[in-house]
Motif scaffolding. Structure first.
Motif, PDB file in Angstrom:
ATOM      1  N   VAL A  11     -15.904  36.737  29.490  1.00 15.48           N
ATOM      2  CA  VAL A  11     -16.369  36.427  30.846  1.00 15.48           C
ATOM      3  C   VAL A  11     -16.425  34.907  31.037  1.00 15.48           C
ATOM      4  O   VAL A  11     -15.958  34.373  32.053  1.00 15.48           O
ATOM      5  CB  VAL A  11     -17.759  37.063  31.130  1.00 15.48           C
ATOM      6  N   THR A  12     -16.941  34.201  30.033  1.00 20.32           N
ATOM      7  CA  THR A  12     -17.026  32.740  30.082  1.00 20.32           C
ATOM      8  C   THR A  12     -15.631  32.122  30.142  1.00 20.32           C
ATOM      9  O   THR A  12     -15.365  31.204  30.932  1.00 20.32           O
ATOM     10  CB  THR A  12     -17.774  32.207  28.832  1.00 20.32           C
ATOM     11  N   ARG A  13     -14.710  32.663  29.316  1.00 20.48           N
ATOM     12  CA  ARG A  13     -13.343  32.132  29.275  1.00 20.48           C
ATOM     13  C   ARG A  13     -12.635  32.335  30.617  1.00 20.48           C
ATOM     14  O   ARG A  13     -11.912  31.464  31.095  1.00 20.48           O
ATOM     15  CB  ARG A  13     -12.540  32.823  28.156  1.00 20.48           C
ATOM     16  N   VAL A  14     -12.869  33.472  31.248  1.00 11.68           N
ATOM     17  CA  VAL A  14     -12.271  33.744  32.562  1.00 11.68           C
ATOM     18  C   VAL A  14     -12.721  32.699  33.566  1.00 11.68           C
ATOM     19  O   VAL A  14     -11.898  32.079  34.253  1.00 11.68           O
ATOM     20  CB  VAL A  14     -12.659  35.165  33.058  1.00 11.68           C
ATOM     21  N   GLU A  15     -14.032  32.490  33.636  1.00 11.23           N
ATOM     22  CA  GLU A  15     -14.556  31.544  34.630  1.00 11.23           C
ATOM     23  C   GLU A  15     -14.058  30.128  34.364  1.00 11.23           C
ATOM     24  O   GLU A  15     -13.665  29.420  35.287  1.00 11.23           O
ATOM     25  CB  GLU A  15     -16.086  31.610  34.680  1.00 11.23           C
ATOM     26  N   GLU A  16     -14.025  29.724  33.070  1.00 13.44           N
ATOM     27  CA  GLU A  16     -13.555  28.372  32.732  1.00 13.44           C
ATOM     28  C   GLU A  16     -12.077  28.192  33.058  1.00 13.44           C
ATOM     29  O   GLU A  16     -11.675  27.190  33.643  1.00 13.44           O
ATOM     30  CB  GLU A  16     -13.791  28.082  31.246  1.00 13.44           C
ATOM     31  N   VAL A  22     -22.839  48.369  42.719  1.00 17.69           N
ATOM     32  CA  VAL A  22     -23.556  47.091  42.757  1.00 17.69           C
ATOM     33  C   VAL A  22     -23.569  46.506  44.175  1.00 17.69           C
ATOM     34  O   VAL A  22     -24.584  46.013  44.651  1.00 17.69           O
ATOM     35  CB  VAL A  22     -22.901  46.079  41.772  1.00 17.69           C
ATOM     36  N   GLY A  23     -22.430  46.547  44.847  1.00 16.02           N
ATOM     37  CA  GLY A  23     -22.355  45.979  46.192  1.00 16.02           C
ATOM     38  C   GLY A  23     -21.009  46.284  46.817  1.00 16.02           C
ATOM     39  O   GLY A  23     -20.134  46.842  46.171  1.00 16.02           O
ATOM     40  N   ARG A  24     -20.842  45.931  48.064  1.00 14.50           N
ATOM     41  CA  ARG A  24     -19.598  46.236  48.762  1.00 14.50           C
ATOM     42  C   ARG A  24     -18.555  45.151  48.511  1.00 14.50           C
ATOM     43  O   ARG A  24     -18.791  43.979  48.756  1.00 14.50           O
ATOM     44  CB  ARG A  24     -19.849  46.350  50.267  1.00 14.50           C
ATOM     45  N   VAL A  25     -17.403  45.576  48.012  1.00 14.36           N
ATOM     46  CA  VAL A  25     -16.280  44.667  47.796  1.00 14.36           C
ATOM     47  C   VAL A  25     -15.033  45.405  48.268  1.00 14.36           C
ATOM     48  O   VAL A  25     -14.837  46.570  47.927  1.00 14.36           O
ATOM     49  CB  VAL A  25     -16.141  44.302  46.286  1.00 14.36           C
ATOM     50  N   GLY A  26     -14.237  44.745  49.102  1.00 18.20           N
ATOM     51  CA  GLY A  26     -13.033  45.379  49.636  1.00 18.20           C
ATOM     52  C   GLY A  26     -11.963  45.563  48.578  1.00 18.20           C
ATOM     53  O   GLY A  26     -11.910  44.812  47.607  1.00 18.20           O
ATOM     54  N   ARG A  27     -11.138  46.589  48.778  1.00 19.14           N
ATOM     55  CA  ARG A  27     -10.100  46.880  47.799  1.00 19.14           C
ATOM     56  C   ARG A  27      -9.092  45.727  47.681  1.00 19.14           C
ATOM     57  O   ARG A  27      -8.627  45.407  46.595  1.00 19.14           O
ATOM     58  CB  ARG A  27      -9.375  48.179  48.155  1.00 19.14           C
ATOM     59  N   ALA A  28      -8.779  45.088  48.806  1.00 22.33           N
ATOM     60  CA  ALA A  28      -7.828  43.964  48.783  1.00 22.33           C
ATOM     61  C   ALA A  28      -8.351  42.832  47.904  1.00 22.33           C
ATOM     62  O   ALA A  28      -7.593  42.203  47.171  1.00 22.33           O
ATOM     63  CB  ALA A  28      -7.570  43.461  50.199  1.00 22.33           C
ATOM     64  N   SER A  29      -9.675  42.603  47.963  1.00 23.47           N
ATOM     65  CA  SER A  29     -10.277  41.547  47.132  1.00 23.47           C
ATOM     66  C   SER A  29     -10.207  41.914  45.657  1.00 23.47           C
ATOM     67  O   SER A  29     -10.033  41.052  44.800  1.00 23.47           O
ATOM     68  CB  SER A  29     -11.743  41.338  47.502  1.00 23.47           C
ATOM     69  N   ILE A  30     -10.338  43.210  45.367  1.00 24.23           N
ATOM     70  CA  ILE A  30     -10.246  43.666  43.972  1.00 24.23           C
ATOM     71  C   ILE A  30      -8.826  43.437  43.458  1.00 24.23           C
ATOM     72  O   ILE A  30      -8.621  42.890  42.377  1.00 24.23           O
ATOM     73  CB  ILE A  30     -10.650  45.158  43.853  1.00 24.23           C
ATOM     74  N   TYR A  31      -7.832  43.813  44.271  1.00 25.27           N
ATOM     75  CA  TYR A  31      -6.425  43.601  43.892  1.00 25.27           C
ATOM     76  C   TYR A  31      -6.143  42.115  43.683  1.00 25.27           C
ATOM     77  O   TYR A  31      -5.467  41.733  42.739  1.00 25.27           O
ATOM     78  CB  TYR A  31      -5.469  44.152  44.960  1.00 25.27           C
ATOM     79  N   HIS A  32      -6.682  41.293  44.569  1.00 22.48           N
ATOM     80  CA  HIS A  32      -6.454  39.856  44.481  1.00 22.48           C
ATOM     81  C   HIS A  32      -7.038  39.307  43.179  1.00 22.48           C
ATOM     82  O   HIS A  32      -6.389  38.534  42.469  1.00 22.48           O
ATOM     83  CB  HIS A  32      -7.077  39.146  45.695  1.00 22.48           C
ATOM     84  N   LEU A  51      -6.261  37.445  37.463  1.00 24.52           N
ATOM     85  CA  LEU A  51      -6.574  37.587  36.033  1.00 24.52           C
ATOM     86  C   LEU A  51      -5.305  37.834  35.223  1.00 24.52           C
ATOM     87  O   LEU A  51      -5.121  37.252  34.157  1.00 24.52           O
ATOM     88  CB  LEU A  51      -7.565  38.738  35.813  1.00 24.52           C
ATOM     89  N   CYS A  52      -4.419  38.695  35.738  1.00 19.48           N
ATOM     90  CA  CYS A  52      -3.175  39.010  35.020  1.00 19.48           C
ATOM     91  C   CYS A  52      -2.253  37.789  34.985  1.00 19.48           C
ATOM     92  O   CYS A  52      -1.629  37.515  33.964  1.00 19.48           O
ATOM     93  CB  CYS A  52      -2.458  40.194  35.663  1.00 19.48           C
ATOM     94  N   ARG A  53      -2.199  37.038  36.076  1.00 19.15           N
ATOM     95  CA  ARG A  53      -1.334  35.868  36.149  1.00 19.15           C
ATOM     96  C   ARG A  53      -1.745  34.820  35.112  1.00 19.15           C
ATOM     97  O   ARG A  53      -0.918  34.096  34.572  1.00 19.15           O
ATOM     98  CB  ARG A  53      -1.372  35.275  37.570  1.00 19.15           C
ATOM     99  N   HIS A  54      -3.047  34.762  34.809  1.00 20.80           N
ATOM    100  CA  HIS A  54      -3.538  33.799  33.828  1.00 20.80           C
ATOM    101  C   HIS A  54      -3.708  34.418  32.444  1.00 20.80           C
ATOM    102  O   HIS A  54      -4.400  33.850  31.589  1.00 20.80           O
ATOM    103  CB  HIS A  54      -4.852  33.181  34.314  1.00 20.80           C
ATOM    104  N   ALA A  55      -3.089  35.583  32.231  1.00 18.45           N
ATOM    105  CA  ALA A  55      -3.139  36.281  30.939  1.00 18.45           C
ATOM    106  C   ALA A  55      -4.575  36.555  30.479  1.00 18.45           C
ATOM    107  O   ALA A  55      -4.856  36.589  29.289  1.00 18.45           O
ATOM    108  CB  ALA A  55      -2.367  35.504  29.873  1.00 18.45           C
ATOM    109  N   LEU A  56      -5.467  36.759  31.445  1.00 19.90           N
ATOM    110  CA  LEU A  56      -6.856  37.058  31.113  1.00 19.90           C
ATOM    111  C   LEU A  56      -7.105  38.569  31.138  1.00 19.90           C
ATOM    112  O   LEU A  56      -8.133  39.052  30.669  1.00 19.90           O
ATOM    113  CB  LEU A  56      -7.797  36.368  32.109  1.00 19.90           C
ATOM    114  N   ALA A  57      -6.157  39.288  31.725  1.00 20.58           N
ATOM    115  CA  ALA A  57      -6.236  40.750  31.757  1.00 20.58           C
ATOM    116  C   ALA A  57      -4.821  41.304  31.645  1.00 20.58           C
ATOM    117  O   ALA A  57      -3.848  40.596  31.912  1.00 20.58           O
ATOM    118  CB  ALA A  57      -6.896  41.228  33.052  1.00 20.58           C
ATOM    119  N   TYR A  58      -4.733  42.554  31.235  1.00 24.37           N
ATOM    120  CA  TYR A  58      -3.445  43.233  31.134  1.00 24.37           C
ATOM    121  C   TYR A  58      -3.369  44.307  32.201  1.00 24.37           C
ATOM    122  O   TYR A  58      -4.358  44.988  32.479  1.00 24.37           O
ATOM    123  CB  TYR A  58      -3.289  43.924  29.783  1.00 24.37           C
TER     124      TYR A  58
END
Ligand code: ZN
Length: 151
Positions: free
Chosen positions: A9-14, A53-63, A68-75
């Motif tokens: 989580v820390t690495r993602v934010e940094e 937890v709260g309302r978040v739009g699907r488009a924001s989740i995709y974004h 994350l994938c573009r920065h190799a932080l997720a697969y």
């Protein structure tokens, strides 16, 4: 959450801050849900967890996932059922590989240290470099597999 996940989580934010990405409202929720997931999640599964937890739009989740994938932080895993699944790219430890059940959609984590070593040897033999990425094998999980006759 364990230390490895907190570190991710820390690495993602940094990483994203250094790349000049402003913190979107959806991102922390997506990052937390991925960090806490025991197995790769579909966008729908992520959305369900985030909605608690709260309302978040699907488009924001995709974004957020795309970032994350573009920065190799997720697969992003193609599981053969038309639904991509997402997984945090933890820096520590080996990459996990999975069996995708073609019947129920379960993702079963495989112990594949020997497979990783065999892939490493093959890469050496060919003089190629193979990215450490999760592999998805296809089949049926133990629950969905028909009972086979005793041998
Ligand atoms: Zn199954």
């Amino acid at each position: 959450m364990n230390v490895d996940r907190e570190r991710w989580v820390t690495r993602v934010e940094e990483t994203l801050r250094r790349s000049g990405h402003h913190r979107s409202s959806a991102r922390p929720a997506v990052v937390r849900a991925l960090a806490e997931a025991a197995a790769p999640l579909t966008v729908l599964e992520l959305e369900t967890r985030i909605r608690l937890v709260g309302r978040v739009g699907r488009a924001s989740i995709y974004h957020a996932l795309e970032l994350l994938c573009r920065h190799a932080l997720a697969y992003r895993l193609d599981c053969g059922d038309g639904q991509a699944r997402y997984l945090a790219a933890h820096a520590d430890g080996p990459v996990r590989h999975y069996l995708a059940c073609g019947r129920c959609g379960a993702m079963v984590e495989l112990a594949t240290a020997r497979l990783d070593r065999a892939i490493g040897r093959e890469a050496d033999r060919l003089g190629v470099a193979i990215d450490a990425r999760p592999l998805v094998l296809h089949g049926v999980c133990a629950q969905c597999r028909p009972v086979h006759p005793a041998r």
